[in-house]
Write a protein that holds these residues in place. Structure first.
Motif, PDB file in Angstrom:
ATOM      1  N   ILE A 180       4.069 -10.206   0.404  1.00 35.77           N
ATOM      2  CA  ILE A 180       3.823  -8.793   0.714  1.00 35.77           C
ATOM      3  C   ILE A 180       2.794  -8.231  -0.249  1.00 35.77           C
ATOM      4  N   TYR A 181       1.750  -7.552   0.277  1.00 36.03           N
ATOM      5  CA  TYR A 181       0.763  -6.999  -0.643  1.00 36.03           C
ATOM      6  C   TYR A 181       0.691  -5.479  -0.629  1.00 36.03           C
ATOM      7  N   THR A 182       1.483  -4.832   0.251  1.00 37.03           N
ATOM      8  CA  THR A 182       1.561  -3.364   0.212  1.00 37.03           C
ATOM      9  C   THR A 182       2.898  -2.909   0.766  1.00 37.03           C
ATOM     10  N   ASP A 183       3.260  -1.657   0.452  1.00 39.48           N
ATOM     11  CA  ASP A 183       4.506  -1.101   0.998  1.00 39.48           C
ATOM     12  C   ASP A 183       4.255  -0.412   2.334  1.00 39.48           C
ATOM     13  N   LYS A 184       3.000  -0.346   2.758  1.00 37.02           N
ATOM     14  CA  LYS A 184       2.673   0.432   3.950  1.00 37.02           C
ATOM     15  C   LYS A 184       2.659  -0.440   5.212  1.00 37.02           C
ATOM     16  N   SER A 185       3.001   0.203   6.351  1.00 34.24           N
ATOM     17  CA  SER A 185       3.054  -0.515   7.624  1.00 34.24           C
ATOM     18  C   SER A 185       1.647  -0.676   8.199  1.00 34.24           C
ATOM     19  N   VAL A 186       1.529  -1.586   9.152  1.00 26.62           N
ATOM     20  CA  VAL A 186       0.253  -1.784   9.846  1.00 26.62           C
ATOM     21  C   VAL A 186      -0.147  -0.485  10.562  1.00 26.62           C
ATOM     22  N   ARG A 187       0.854   0.218  11.086  1.00 22.62           N
ATOM     23  CA  ARG A 187       0.597   1.490  11.777  1.00 22.62           C
ATOM     24  C   ARG A 187      -0.038   2.511  10.822  1.00 22.62           C
ATOM     25  N   PHE A 188       0.501   2.574   9.604  1.00 21.10           N
ATOM     26  CA  PHE A 188      -0.061   3.486   8.598  1.00 21.10           C
ATOM     27  C   PHE A 188      -1.496   3.065   8.250  1.00 21.10           C
ATOM     28  N   ILE A 189      -1.687   1.773   8.027  1.00 21.97           N
ATOM     29  CA  ILE A 189      -3.018   1.290   7.631  1.00 21.97           C
ATOM     30  C   ILE A 189      -4.028   1.576   8.755  1.00 21.97           C
ATOM     31  N   ALA A 190      -3.588   1.405   9.997  1.00 19.45           N
ATOM     32  CA  ALA A 190      -4.485   1.677  11.130  1.00 19.45           C
ATOM     33  C   ALA A 190      -4.891   3.156  11.132  1.00 19.45           C
ATOM     34  N   SER A 191      -3.929   4.043  10.910  1.00 18.60           N
ATOM     35  CA  SER A 191      -4.272   5.476  10.936  1.00 18.60           C
ATOM     36  C   SER A 191      -5.209   5.813   9.778  1.00 18.60           C
ATOM     37  N   GLU A 192      -5.002   5.162   8.650  1.00 19.19           N
ATOM     38  CA  GLU A 192      -5.871   5.407   7.510  1.00 19.19           C
ATOM     39  C   GLU A 192      -7.299   4.908   7.779  1.00 19.19           C
ATOM     40  N   ILE A 193      -7.403   3.770   8.440  1.00 18.03           N
ATOM     41  CA  ILE A 193      -8.744   3.224   8.723  1.00 18.03           C
ATOM     42  C   ILE A 193      -9.497   4.155   9.687  1.00 18.03           C
ATOM     43  N   ILE A 194      -8.782   4.734  10.650  1.00 14.55           N
ATOM     44  CA  ILE A 194      -9.442   5.690  11.562  1.00 14.55           C
ATOM     45  C   ILE A 194      -9.941   6.888  10.740  1.00 14.55           C
ATOM     46  N   ARG A 195      -9.133   7.326   9.774  1.00 18.76           N
ATOM     47  CA  ARG A 195      -9.549   8.456   8.927  1.00 18.76           C
ATOM     48  C   ARG A 195     -10.736   8.049   8.048  1.00 18.76           C
ATOM     49  N   ILE A 260      -9.694  -2.556  11.814  1.00 20.41           N
ATOM     50  CA  ILE A 260      -8.241  -2.768  12.004  1.00 20.41           C
ATOM     51  C   ILE A 260      -7.996  -4.225  12.438  1.00 20.41           C
ATOM     52  N   GLN A 261      -8.874  -4.731  13.310  1.00 23.96           N
ATOM     53  CA  GLN A 261      -8.713  -6.122  13.766  1.00 23.96           C
ATOM     54  C   GLN A 261      -8.722  -7.095  12.589  1.00 23.96           C
ATOM     55  N   LYS A 262      -9.597  -6.821  11.606  1.00 27.20           N
ATOM     56  CA  LYS A 262      -9.669  -7.707  10.428  1.00 27.20           C
ATOM     57  C   LYS A 262      -8.345  -7.692   9.673  1.00 27.20           C
ATOM     58  N   VAL A 263      -7.758  -6.505   9.555  1.00 34.94           N
ATOM     59  CA  VAL A 263      -6.504  -6.391   8.804  1.00 34.94           C
ATOM     60  C   VAL A 263      -5.347  -7.053   9.550  1.00 34.94           C
ATOM     61  N   VAL A 264      -5.265  -6.788  10.853  1.00 32.57           N
ATOM     62  CA  VAL A 264      -4.100  -7.304  11.589  1.00 32.57           C
ATOM     63  C   VAL A 264      -4.341  -8.721  12.122  1.00 32.57           C
ATOM     64  N   GLN A 265      -5.578  -9.185  12.042  1.00 31.42           N
ATOM     65  CA  GLN A 265      -5.964 -10.504  12.561  1.00 31.42           C
ATOM     66  C   GLN A 265      -5.470 -10.695  13.987  1.00 31.42           C
ATOM     67  N   ASN A 266      -5.739  -9.689  14.779  1.00 39.40           N
ATOM     68  CA  ASN A 266      -5.346  -9.722  16.182  1.00 39.40           C
ATOM     69  C   ASN A 266      -6.317  -8.830  16.948  1.00 39.40           C
ATOM     70  N   LYS A 267      -6.352  -8.985  18.265  1.00 34.93           N
ATOM     71  CA  LYS A 267      -7.223  -8.124  19.053  1.00 34.93           C
ATOM     72  C   LYS A 267      -6.605  -6.724  19.130  1.00 34.93           C
ATOM     73  N   VAL A 268      -7.468  -5.703  19.065  1.00 36.07           N
ATOM     74  CA  VAL A 268      -6.970  -4.332  19.088  1.00 36.07           C
ATOM     75  C   VAL A 268      -7.681  -3.537  20.177  1.00 36.07           C
ATOM     76  N   VAL A 269      -6.906  -2.779  20.959  1.00 37.06           N
ATOM     77  CA  VAL A 269      -7.499  -1.779  21.859  1.00 37.06           C
ATOM     78  C   VAL A 269      -7.195  -0.428  21.231  1.00 37.06           C
ATOM     79  N   LEU A 270      -8.243   0.355  20.979  1.00 41.36           N
ATOM     80  CA  LEU A 270      -8.049   1.636  20.302  1.00 41.36           C
ATOM     81  C   LEU A 270      -8.567   2.768  21.179  1.00 41.36           C
ATOM     82  N   ASN A 271      -7.688   3.695  21.519  1.00 40.58           N
ATOM     83  CA  ASN A 271      -8.086   4.870  22.314  1.00 40.58           C
ATOM     84  C   ASN A 271      -7.976   6.107  21.444  1.00 40.58           C
ATOM     85  N   LEU A 272      -9.091   6.843  21.309  1.00 41.23           N
ATOM     86  CA  LEU A 272      -9.100   8.004  20.416  1.00 41.23           C
ATOM     87  C   LEU A 272      -9.322   9.302  21.184  1.00 41.23           C
TER      88      LEU A 272
END
Ligand SMILES: Nc1nc2c(ncn2[C@@H]2O[C@H](COP(=O)(O)OP(=O)(O)OP(=O)(O)O)[C@@H](O)[C@H]2O)c(=O)[nH]1
Ligand SMILES: [Mg+2]
Length: 297
Positions: A180-195, A260-272
């Motif tokens: 584990i390298y952070t206490d934050k969830s992938v969901r949190f990290i994704a929202s932060e990356i959008i910001r 976000i894809q780099k962080v989660v190492q998965n394909k991402v569909v992002l709707n903003l």
């Protein structure tokens, strides 16, 4: 036995706290931007090694309080400077160091080992660094270390210095699992990356009034689908965030998705989407909804 402990990081906005955490952990833990007040919560970055576990606490930059969000951010800072084994104080070497020294004096706590970091030394010459270091003569810190997180200068020395002050515990009593390298969830990290991407492209007062609200986050085997609202404070800001023909929003969305894809190492569909919420930084119930909850602190 291993060395294990908590290390708080405080400093003025933009002094390089989050960049340092990312460099030490070697992962994108915390978002970084050229705008002040990028980080809004305490974020743990965990360095795992056979011989140690260092839990770094990235914090929001210390500033004046103008609204409930600022209050939340500064409460986070207060929480990170007590009960830690070591305190790192970041001072931007490319800016007015005298102001940084005054800042540091306020945060030196004689009960806690303190290391002052003169950050971003890749931006100044050796002569300038030498001259700035002479200004630190009378400061009562355990060490003063000039670093560059971008060029990875003196980071090994910093780790060695931190380890001097961490307690020893049995290897099986680490605070966090080793993967584990952070206490934050992938969901949190994704929202932060959008910001982060929004902060990067937007100017003036807009960045401070931006929040990201994730409304859908569905993880499947080969795909993560994320719906999110970029919240801003005025109709005029909304128009700028969307841009002509939606160009700006597309750019933010594309960059956020790639990151976000780099962080989660998965394909991402992002709707903003972009939504206006006047004065949201003073609206307690909305702050709670998007995770800036004063009562949690
Ligand atoms: N050249 C250079 N730039 C750096 C270095 N460290 C940080 N920066 C830049 O300084 C700016 C601020 O960095 P952050 O890490 O976001 O600073 P912070 O202290 O976390 O800022 P807040 O979250 O707003 O308190 C960004 O543009 C970084 O790229 C460094 O070692 N060298
Ligand atoms: Mg930060």
């Amino acid at each position: 036995m291993i060395k294990c402990g908590f290390v708080g990081i405080v400093g003025r906005p933009n002094s390089g706290k989050s960049t340092l955490v990312n460099a030490l952990v070697n992962e994108k833990v915390s978002i970084v931007s050229p705008k002040a007040q990028t980080t809004r919560n305490n974020i743990l970055g965990i360095m795992n090694d056979k011989a140690y576990q260092i839990v770094l606490i990235d914090t929001p930059g210390v500033t004046k309080i103008n609204n409930r969000l600022d209050e939340y951010m500064q409460k986070n800072v207060s929480g990170a400077i007590t009960d830690v084994d070591v305190l790192l104080i970041t001072i931007d070497s490319s800016k007015d160091v005298i102001d940084g020294i005054e800042f540091a004096r306020k945060y030196i706590n004689h009960g806690i080992h303190t290391i002052i970091l003169l950050t971003k030394i890749d931006l100044i010459s050796k002569e300038q660094l030498f001259q700035k270091l002479t200004l630190f003569n009378n400061i009562e810190a355990d060490a003063i270390i000039p670093i560059s997180s971008v060029k990875k200068l003196n980071l090994d020395e910093l780790v060695k210095e931190i380890l001097k002050y961490l307690p020893e515990i049995e290897d099986n009593k680490r605070y966090f699992d080793q993967d584990i390298y952070t206490d934050k969830s992938v969901r949190f990290i994704a929202s932060e990356i959008i910001r982060e991407k929004s902060l990067y492209y937007l100017d003036k007062e807009i960045p401070h009034g931006i929040a990201v609200e994730i409304t859908k986050f569905v993880e499947e085997d080969n795909l993560i689908t994320i719906d999110a609202n970029i919240i801003c404070e005025k109709d005029s800001h909304k128009a700028i965030i969307i841009g002509k023909g939606g160009k700006m929003l597309k750019k933010i969305g594309h960059e956020a998705r790639v990151s976000i894809q780099k962080v989660v190492q998965n394909k991402v569909v992002l709707n903003l989407w972009v939504k206006v919420k006047e004065n949201w930084r003073d609206r307690e119930s909305f702050l709670t909804e998007i995770g800036y909850n004063n009562d949690d602190l």
